[in-house]
Design a protein around this motif. Structure first.
Motif, PDB file in Angstrom:
ATOM      1  N   ARG A  24       7.984   8.568  26.375  1.00 21.65           N
ATOM      2  CA  ARG A  24       6.549   8.705  26.623  1.00 21.65           C
ATOM      3  C   ARG A  24       5.797   7.687  25.779  1.00 21.65           C
ATOM      4  N   VAL A  25       5.217   6.712  26.435  1.00 19.94           N
ATOM      5  CA  VAL A  25       4.448   5.651  25.763  1.00 19.94           C
ATOM      6  C   VAL A  25       3.037   5.699  26.324  1.00 19.94           C
ATOM      7  N   ILE A  26       2.057   5.954  25.458  1.00 20.45           N
ATOM      8  CA  ILE A  26       0.691   6.171  25.920  1.00 20.45           C
ATOM      9  C   ILE A  26      -0.269   5.153  25.310  1.00 20.45           C
ATOM     10  N   PRO A  27      -1.303   4.766  26.047  1.00 20.47           N
ATOM     11  CA  PRO A  27      -2.269   3.801  25.516  1.00 20.47           C
ATOM     12  C   PRO A  27      -3.301   4.462  24.607  1.00 20.47           C
ATOM     13  N   THR A  28      -3.977   3.644  23.831  1.00 17.93           N
ATOM     14  CA  THR A  28      -5.092   4.094  22.992  1.00 17.93           C
ATOM     15  C   THR A  28      -6.270   3.161  23.214  1.00 17.93           C
ATOM     16  N   PHE A  29      -7.423   3.715  23.429  1.00 16.25           N
ATOM     17  CA  PHE A  29      -8.657   2.964  23.674  1.00 16.25           C
ATOM     18  C   PHE A  29      -9.171   2.423  22.346  1.00 16.25           C
ATOM     19  N   ARG A  30      -9.265   1.084  22.203  1.00 18.09           N
ATOM     20  CA  ARG A  30      -9.710   0.463  20.941  1.00 18.09           C
ATOM     21  C   ARG A  30     -10.897  -0.462  21.234  1.00 18.09           C
ATOM     22  N   PRO A  31     -12.137   0.042  21.111  1.00 25.41           N
ATOM     23  CA  PRO A  31     -13.308  -0.712  21.577  1.00 25.41           C
ATOM     24  C   PRO A  31     -14.015  -1.552  20.529  1.00 25.41           C
ATOM     25  N   ASP A  32     -13.433  -1.772  19.354  1.00 26.86           N
ATOM     26  CA  ASP A  32     -14.145  -2.441  18.263  1.00 26.86           C
ATOM     27  C   ASP A  32     -14.837  -3.722  18.700  1.00 26.86           C
TER      28      ASP A  32
END
Length: 471
Positions: A189-197
Motif C-alpha cells: 500500500r503506497v499512498i500519496p500526500t498532498f504537499r502544497p507549500d
C-alpha cells in the motif's frame, strides 16, 4: 568492527534492561507503518536494481553529505551535480571512498547508527568501513544489489512495510500511485500526500507560474482568488480519491491568521504582480495555512505541520547545487500564539486531526504537549529530522509524556528518502520506546502488561488512528 548488539539502545542498568528486551521483542516483527516520508513511488513502480552503493547511501542522504561537506569534501565529489557545470561531478567510487575514509565522522550520530545497522542486517558486513576496504565493500554491496532479493519490491516485502506514504506536488496526476494500486504483482500500500507549500507561499520560486497552472487545471482565471481557493480544494479532493490521507505543510513558523475576503484578494493580486512585501507575504501564507485547516475539516485530510527549518541557509550552495543539498538549519519556533487563530476556529471540530512536528525541542514540554493535552484535534509529531536520534528521542518521551501521556502522539514517522534505512529507523524507535517504558516499569510507575499494550499502540494502533489509515 561494526556492532549490531541485540540489546543496543536498551538501558545499561540490569534492572530495566531485561524488561526493555521483553517489551521490544513483542513488537519487533510488527509491520512498519510509514505515514510520512519522501521515497519516490517510481522506485517501486519501476522496480529496477539500485545502481551502486554511492547512489544508495551517499548521494541523496543529506545526513551523510552535510558532515562530509563540513569536513572539507566538495559536494561534487559526493555525486551532487554543480548546476553551473563548472565543476565535474565525482564518480560513484569517489563518493563511496569519501564516506569510508571518513567513517569516524559518524560516530555517535543517528546516521552512523542507521548505516551500521543497514550494513550488518541487510548486507552481512561486520568490518568497519575505512580507506583500505572501501573498494572491496563497494564491490560486495554492488554484487548484492544486482540480485533479485535487493530489488525495491522484494525489499518492501522483506521489510514488512504495511503502508508507505509519499510526498507529492498538488498537480501530480498520481499515475504512478494508480499503477501501483492496480498492479496485481504488487500487494503493498503506497499512498500519496498532498504537499502544497509551493502553491501557498508567494515567496516560493515560480509561485505565480504554479498558480497559473492550477488555474488552468480548474478552469478559472489565474487572477481569480476564489478560483485559486477552489482549485486547491479540487486538487485535495483529487488526492483523497487517489488514496491520500494527509496534507503536509513545511513552514518556517506555524503562523495562522484569518483574513477577510477583501484583504486576501488584495494580497493575492499583489503577489501575482510581484509587489508583495515580505511581511505581507508572511501574512498571506499564514492565511493560507488557516485555509488549509478549514479544508481539512471538510475533506478529512489529516493536517501535518513541519515547522522550524531555515531552508537553503547557504546562498552559494543553493545557487550552485539547488535545494535539499544539506544546508537546511533549525530555528527557534513558537506554537501557542501563532496557532491560536486556527485552533480557536477548528481545534474542537470533530474528526479534525492536526499533527505538529518541531525541530526545536524546547517547545515539546512548553507548548506542543500542553496543546495536545487539551485540544482533541492536536497530536504530537514524533521527533523529526535533526531530532530523530537516540538521545533526542528519549528526551522527547520525557518532555511530552508527563503532560500529554502516550495517547496524544503520532506514532513514529521516518521522514526519509533513503529507502533502505526505513527498517533501521523504525527499529530504533521501537527499541527506544521499549527502553523508556522499561524504566517506568522498573521504577514501579507502570505495570509491565500496561507497558506492553502502550508499546503496541505506539507502533501500530496510534499511527493508524492519527492518520486515519483504517478508513
Amino acid at each position: 568492527m561494526l556492532q549490531n548488539d541485540p540489546d543496543r539502545l536498551f538501558p545499561v542498568d540490569q534492572a530495566s534492561r531485561p524488561i526493555a528486551r521483553e517489551l521490544y521483542e513483542s513488537v519487533a516483527k510488527l509491520p512498519i507503518i510509514s505515514p510520512h516520508g519522501h521515497v519516490d513511488p517510481r522506485l517501486l513502480h519501476d522496480d529496477e536494481a539500485f545502481p551502486n552503493p554511492a547512489e544508495l547511501f551517499v548521494r541523496y542522504d543529506h545526513y551523510v553529505t552535510r558532515l562530509l561537506h563540513a569536513a572539507g569534501i566538495p559536494l561534487t565529489t559526493l555525486g551532487i551535480p554543480d548546476t553551473s557545470g563548472a565543476v565535474p561531478t565525482g564518480e560513484p567510487r569517489d563518493a563511496w571512498r569519501a564516506l569510508c575514509s571518513n567513517w569516524r565522522l559518524y560516530a555517535g550520530t543517528a546516521s552512523g547508527y542507521w548505516l551500521s545497522n543497514i550494513f550488518a542486517e541487510q548486507f552481512g558486513i561486520t568490518e568497519e568501513p575505512n580507506a583500505s576496504n572501501a573498494d572491496a565493500l563497494f564491490d560486495r554491496i554492488s554484487e548484492q544489489l544486482a540480485t533479485p532479493a535487493f530489488r525495491p519490491r522484494a525489499l518492501f516485502a522483506q521489510f514488512g512495510i504495511d503502508v508507505l506514504a509519499t510526498t507529492d506536488d498538488p498537480l501530480d496526476d498520481l499515475a504512478i500511485h494508480d499503477a501501483l494500486a492496480a498492479d496485481p504483482t504488487f500487494s503493498g500500500r503506497v499512498i500519496p500526500t498532498f504537499r502544497p507549500d509551493a502553491y501557498i507561499n508567494p515567496r516560493t520560486t515560480d509561485w505565480a507560474g504554479r498558480v497559473e497552472r492550477l488555474a488552468a487545471w480548474s478552469g478559472s482565471a489565474p487572477s481569480d482568488y476564489r478560483g485559486y481557493i477552489e482549485g486547491l480544494e479540487g486538487r485535495r479532493h483529487y488526492f483523497v480519491e487517489h488514496g491520500a490521507v494527509s496534507a503536509d505543510h513545511g513552514v518556517l513558523q506555524p503562523l495562522t491568521v484569518e483574513l477577510d475576503t477583501a484583504e486576501a484578494e488584495s494580497l493575492f493580486a499583489a503577489a501575482l504582480r510581484g509587489t508583495l512585501s515580505d511581511a505581507d507575504a508572511a501574512r498571506f501564507e499564514a492565511h493560507m495555512l488557516f485555509q488549509m485547516a478549514r479544508m481539512s475539516t471538510e475533506d478529512g485530510l489529516v493536517m501535518t505541520v513541519h515547522a522550524g527549518v531555515h531552508r537553503n541557509h547557504s546562498a552559494d550552495t543553493f545557487h550552485r547545487f539547488g535545494p535539499d543539498t544539506g544546508h537546511d538549519i533549525p530555528v527557534a519556533t513558537q506554537w501557542v500564539e501563532p496557532l491560536r487563530p486556527l485552533l480557536n476556529a477548528f481545534g474542537m471540530v470533530e474528526d479534525f486531526h492536526l499533527v505538529l512536528f518541531s525541530v526545536d525541542e524546547t517547545t515539546y514540554s512548553r507548548e506542543i504537549a500542553p496543546l495536545a493535552g487539551f485540544y482533541p484535534s492536536v497530536y504530537i509529531g514524533a521527533p523529526w529530522w535533526f531530532l530523530d536520534a537516540p538521545d533526542a528521542v528519549l528526551r522527547f518521551r520525557a518532555a511530552v509524556t508527563e503532560t500529554a501521556g502516550f495517547s496524544r502522539g503520532s506514532g513514529f514517522i521516518d521522514d526519509t528518502r533513503a529507502f533502505l534505512s526505513i527498517p533501521a529507523r523504525h527499529d530504533m524507535s521501537r527499541r527506544l520506546d521499549a527502553a523508556f517504558l522499561a524504566r517506568l516499569v522498573a521504577e514501579g510507575r507502570l505495570g509491565v502488561d500496561v507497558a506492553h499494550d502502550i508499546l503496541v499502540d505506539l507502533v501500530s494502533t496510534q499511527p493508524k488512528k492519527v492518520f486515519k489509515l483504517d478508513r
